[in-house]
Design a protein around this motif. Structure first.
Motif, PDB file in Angstrom:
ATOM      1  N   ALA A  41       0.795  -1.219   0.000  1.00 47.97           N
ATOM      2  CA  ALA A  41       0.000   0.000   0.000  1.00 47.97           C
ATOM      3  C   ALA A  41       0.832   1.275   0.000  1.00 47.97           C
ATOM      4  N   LEU A  42       2.066   1.232   0.468  1.00 52.04           N
ATOM      5  CA  LEU A  42       2.844   2.464   0.634  1.00 52.04           C
ATOM      6  C   LEU A  42       3.896   2.642  -0.461  1.00 52.04           C
ATOM      7  N   THR A  65       0.129   6.123   0.792  1.00 49.55           N
ATOM      8  CA  THR A  65      -0.575   5.242  -0.123  1.00 49.55           C
ATOM      9  C   THR A  65      -0.812   6.008  -1.417  1.00 49.55           C
TER      10      THR A  65
END
Length: 206
Positions: free
Chosen positions: A23-24, A67
């Motif tokens: 997600a990052l 994100t």
């Protein structure tokens, strides 16, 4: 110090800033930024080594540890202040080099491997083409940093396969060492007293 905990704790967001689960966004990742109805601002770009991107009108925006949706909102805010009325931005991660796990020791192909959303210890070892012929299945160590503390967990791959305990999740920045190593020796005295390990052994290194 060896504890009888059932699992290594998951790293928090700060632990994962440099390289996170999918997600990052991290340094040197490649992303696609699209600005609705402003095609001249839409482009594929690489996050720089400091974790930032530079766009016309938006200027420099910090992408590290965000994100895709958080970065999109940050770009929207930057464009809104630079003469773009009601900007609509989408960001997609095209490729990631920041989210990797190190697999070392008695595996067929040691090295750095990308971390997927559902990566576990067994899947990580499979990514390295499995254990070598003489690897010790009960001597697999995961090294991890959690809230600034270095931790290690000792796992028995054969026990995981038998269903004795869950296959542990693997996160970016983890180091997996298969076979004997200085990290494995942390557990030697404890294991000698209890040769059948029914659960992972967790140690705080510092």
């Amino acid at each position: 110090m060896v504890e009888g905990s059932q699992a290594l704790p998951a790293p928090n967001r700060q632990d994962l800033t440099a390289a996170d689960r999918p997600a990052l966004i991290g340094p040197l990742d490649t992303i696609q930024v699209d600005v609705f109805n402003v095609p001249e601002l839409s482009r594929e770009m690489q996050v720089d080594a400091s974790g930032r991107i530079a766009m016309p009108l938006a200027g420099t925006v910090d992408a590290r540890g965000r994100t895709a949706s958080e970065l999109a909102r940050a770009v929207e805010a930057a464009l809104r202040g630079r003469y773009v009325r009601k900007p609509e931005v989408t960001v997609n991660i095209k490729s990631s080099v920041s989210q990797v796990v190190t697999i070392d020791g008695q595996v067929v192909e040691p090295g750095l491997y990308p971390v997927t959303n559902q990566m576990t210890l067994l899947r990580a070892i499979a990514s390295a083409k499995g254990m070598s012929e003489f690897a010790r299945q009960n001597e697999v160590v995961i090294l991890r940093t959690v809230q600034g503390r270095k931790m290690a967990g000792l796992y028995d791959v054969d026990a995981i396969r038998r269903g004795a305990y869950d296959d542990p999740a693997i996160f970016a920045n983890d180091v997996i060492v298969v076979g004997d190593s200085p990290q494995r020796r942390l557990f030697r005295d404890f294991v000698s007293l209890s040769p059948i390990v029914a659960a992972p052994l967790i140690a705080i290194l510092q």
